[in-house]
Enzyme design. Structure first.
Site, PDB file in Angstrom:
ATOM      1  N   PRO A   1     -19.254  59.925 -12.742  1.00  0.00           N
ATOM      2  CA  PRO A   1     -18.338  60.801 -13.349  1.00  0.00           C
ATOM      3  C   PRO A   1     -18.208  60.466 -14.935  1.00  0.00           C
ATOM      4  O   PRO A   1     -18.050  59.267 -14.943  1.00  0.00           O
ATOM      5  CB  PRO A   1     -17.044  60.783 -12.846  1.00  0.00           C
ATOM      6  CG  PRO A   1     -16.835  59.760 -11.972  1.00  0.00           C
ATOM      7  CD  PRO A   1     -18.272  59.078 -11.880  1.00  0.00           C
ATOM      8  N   VAL A   2     -18.570  61.269 -16.100  1.00  0.00           N
ATOM      9  CA  VAL A   2     -18.532  60.928 -17.508  1.00  0.00           C
ATOM     10  C   VAL A   2     -16.791  60.840 -17.628  1.00  0.00           C
ATOM     11  O   VAL A   2     -15.988  61.418 -17.263  1.00  0.00           O
ATOM     12  CB  VAL A   2     -18.872  61.759 -18.526  1.00  0.00           C
ATOM     13  CG1 VAL A   2     -20.525  61.962 -18.167  1.00  0.00           C
ATOM     14  CG2 VAL A   2     -18.279  63.452 -18.031  1.00  0.00           C
TER      15      VAL A   2
ATOM     16  N   GLY B   1     -14.402  55.920 -16.970  1.00  0.00           N
ATOM     17  CA  GLY B   1     -14.088  54.401 -16.816  1.00  0.00           C
ATOM     18  C   GLY B   1     -15.076  53.658 -15.876  1.00  0.00           C
ATOM     19  O   GLY B   1     -14.927  52.466 -15.470  1.00  0.00           O
ATOM     20  N   LEU B   2     -15.975  54.448 -15.661  1.00  0.00           N
ATOM     21  CA  LEU B   2     -17.197  53.722 -14.461  1.00  0.00           C
ATOM     22  C   LEU B   2     -18.444  53.690 -15.053  1.00  0.00           C
ATOM     23  O   LEU B   2     -19.435  53.497 -14.338  1.00  0.00           O
ATOM     24  CB  LEU B   2     -17.241  54.542 -13.057  1.00  0.00           C
ATOM     25  CG  LEU B   2     -15.889  54.735 -12.429  1.00  0.00           C
ATOM     26  CD1 LEU B   2     -16.134  55.608 -11.028  1.00  0.00           C
ATOM     27  CD2 LEU B   2     -15.336  53.450 -12.054  1.00  0.00           C
ATOM     28  N   GLY B   3     -18.422  53.361 -16.330  1.00  0.00           N
ATOM     29  CA  GLY B   3     -19.748  53.099 -17.000  1.00  0.00           C
ATOM     30  C   GLY B   3     -20.735  53.982 -17.262  1.00  0.00           C
ATOM     31  O   GLY B   3     -22.244  53.966 -17.251  1.00  0.00           O
TER      32      GLY B   3
ATOM     33  N   SER C   1     -21.582  55.905 -19.536  1.00  0.00           N
ATOM     34  CA  SER C   1     -22.551  55.928 -21.062  1.00  0.00           C
ATOM     35  C   SER C   1     -23.392  54.691 -20.843  1.00  0.00           C
ATOM     36  O   SER C   1     -24.608  54.770 -21.357  1.00  0.00           O
ATOM     37  CB  SER C   1     -21.577  55.985 -22.235  1.00  0.00           C
ATOM     38  OG  SER C   1     -21.240  54.767 -22.355  1.00  0.00           O
TER      39      SER C   1
ATOM     40  N   ASP D   1     -19.767  46.533 -20.897  1.00  0.00           N
ATOM     41  CA  ASP D   1     -20.250  47.655 -20.047  1.00  0.00           C
ATOM     42  C   ASP D   1     -21.876  47.591 -19.979  1.00  0.00           C
ATOM     43  O   ASP D   1     -22.440  47.560 -18.832  1.00  0.00           O
ATOM     44  CB  ASP D   1     -19.830  49.099 -20.601  1.00  0.00           C
ATOM     45  CG  ASP D   1     -18.423  49.427 -20.349  1.00  0.00           C
ATOM     46  OD1 ASP D   1     -17.837  48.424 -20.007  1.00  0.00           O
ATOM     47  OD2 ASP D   1     -18.231  50.703 -20.730  1.00  0.00           O
TER      48      ASP D   1
HETATM   49  O1  PMV Z   1     -13.961  52.865 -20.369  1.00  0.00           O
HETATM   50  P1  PMV Z   1     -15.030  52.199 -20.299  1.00  0.00           P
HETATM   51  O2  PMV Z   1     -15.550  52.246 -18.943  1.00  0.00           O
HETATM   52  O3  PMV Z   1     -16.131  52.588 -21.036  1.00  0.00           O
HETATM   53  O4  PMV Z   1     -14.361  50.760 -20.560  1.00  0.00           O
HETATM   54  C1  PMV Z   1     -14.207  50.367 -21.822  1.00  0.00           C
HETATM   55  C2  PMV Z   1     -13.506  48.916 -21.826  1.00  0.00           C
HETATM   56  C3  PMV Z   1     -12.959  48.482 -23.142  1.00  0.00           C
HETATM   57  O5  PMV Z   1     -12.577  47.227 -22.981  1.00  0.00           O
HETATM   58  C4  PMV Z   1     -11.599  49.291 -23.098  1.00  0.00           C
HETATM   59  C5  PMV Z   1     -13.619  48.633 -24.395  1.00  0.00           C
HETATM   60  C6  PMV Z   1     -15.030  47.963 -24.574  1.00  0.00           C
HETATM   61  O6  PMV Z   1     -15.805  48.043 -25.275  1.00  0.00           O
HETATM   62  O7  PMV Z   1     -14.820  46.624 -23.636  1.00  0.00           O
END
Ligand code: PMV
Length: 313
Positions: A101-102, A105-107, A109, A152
């Site tokens: 899912p965009v 927080g699961l990567g 992108s 990521d």
């Molecule tokens: O939201 P996500 O899955 O892209 O995770 C970001 C992680 C952060 O530490 C908030 C940002 C980063 O660049 O590490």
């Protein structure tokens, strides 16, 4: 030439999000059950330099000449052209579909970035090392995130649990036991770049407090690394919940995420926390396998259906 098909995994951050942007360590895990698929088909009928980009999940379906200049595919082609001094890249059609899912927080992108780099490299007959894939994917991540820590793209490229400090070589972690986790989607979308910018703003206004929260996060992550390697599941869970409390103080949790953490803990989770940038997205709960059905039931009773069980090691 037959179609080229490649896959890239998703990821979750187990410890240290946000602090990792400021040089503190973090631990991330690949989520192999969630994948992005990239397919390239050569476009022999089209004139030179015609690249069609079909990515329904991110709302793109057009020739790159019609897309904004800094679109991800144009940037990727640019990276290849410069790194390998290419005079010409044959026309193709690239389709990206993802189970991730965009803005959750699961990567998503990072996974799309890695899939694009791998697909183009195969299309060009280049054998890229993981280092090179990671380096290019990081450049693509910058388009979305401005100042990404690089965690990521690194975990998605190597598909291994890693202990990561910005600008340093990642250390791969192998646990002696499997960790059962449940990822629960709050249904709230959140843009990483925006949350990272808010944290930066907060850090500028309250530097002492924010620096000390990042430092505590770094200490939690260091402890978690040892505990992960020793397979001490309950202790790892405790540290996750501690990390969640710090993320609340950093200001990136929201009631929906706190509620999911509480439901998981009430159902016997060893620990739970938001994962990724926060302000939405997912909670990751570390569970005893036997307790997962009762968590699933509790979530469903409360109308929460978007969750899944996966194993990390
Ligand atoms: O939201 P996500 O899955 O892209 O995770 C970001 C992680 C952060 O530490 C908030 C940002 C980063 O660049 O590490």
């Amino acid at each position: 030439m037959p179609a080229i098909v490649v896959h890239a995994v998703g990821k979750s951050i187990l410890f240290g999000e946000h602090a990792v942007v400021y040089g503190y360590p973090a631990i991330a895990v690949p989520i192999r059950d969630l994948r992005t698929k990239a397919t390239i088909i050569p476009n022999i009928r089209n004139e030179d330099h015609s690249y069609f980009f079909n990515a329904p999940d991110i709302g793109i379906s057009d020739f790159i000449s019609n897309l904004p200049e800094n679109n991800i595919l144009a940037r990727a082609l640019d990276l290849f052209t410069h790194a390998y001094n290419l005079k010409h890249i044959p026309s193709f059609r690239l389709t990206i579909t993802s189970q991730i899912p965009v803005a959750s927080g699961l990567g998503s992108s990072a996974s799309i970035s890695v899939a694009i780099i791998r697909a183009i490299s195969q299309f060009l007959g280049l054998k890229l090392s993981n280092e090179r894939v990671n380096e290019f994917a990081y450049e693509l991540e910058k388009l979305h995130h401005g100042n990404p820590s690089g965690i990521d793209n690194t975990v998605v490229t190597y598909e291994n649990t890693l202990y990561y400090v910005r600008t340093k070589e990642p250390q791969f972690l192998h646990s002696p036991v499997p960790y059962h986790v449940v990822l629960i989607n709050s249904g709230v979308k959140s843009l990483t770049a925006q949350v990272v910018a808010e944290v930066k703003d907060n850090k500028e206004k309250n530097s002492q407090r924010m620096n000390s929260l990042f430092k505590v996060t770094g200490n939690i992550t260091e402890m978690a690394k040892t505990v992960f390697l020793e397979g001490e599941v309950p202790k790892l869970g405790e540290l996750m919940t501690e990390n969640h409390k710090i993320l609340q103080e950093i200001g990136v949790s929201i009631p929906e995420l706190d509620r999911l953490v509480k439901i998981a803990l009430d159902c016997g989770a060893y620990g739970a926390k938001l994962c990724g940038a926060g302000k939405g997205g997912n909670v990751i709960a570390l569970m005893q396998e036997e307790d997962i059905p009762s968590l699933a039931q509790a979530l469903e009773t409360q109308g929460i259906n978007n969750f899944f069980h996966t194993v990390i090691q």
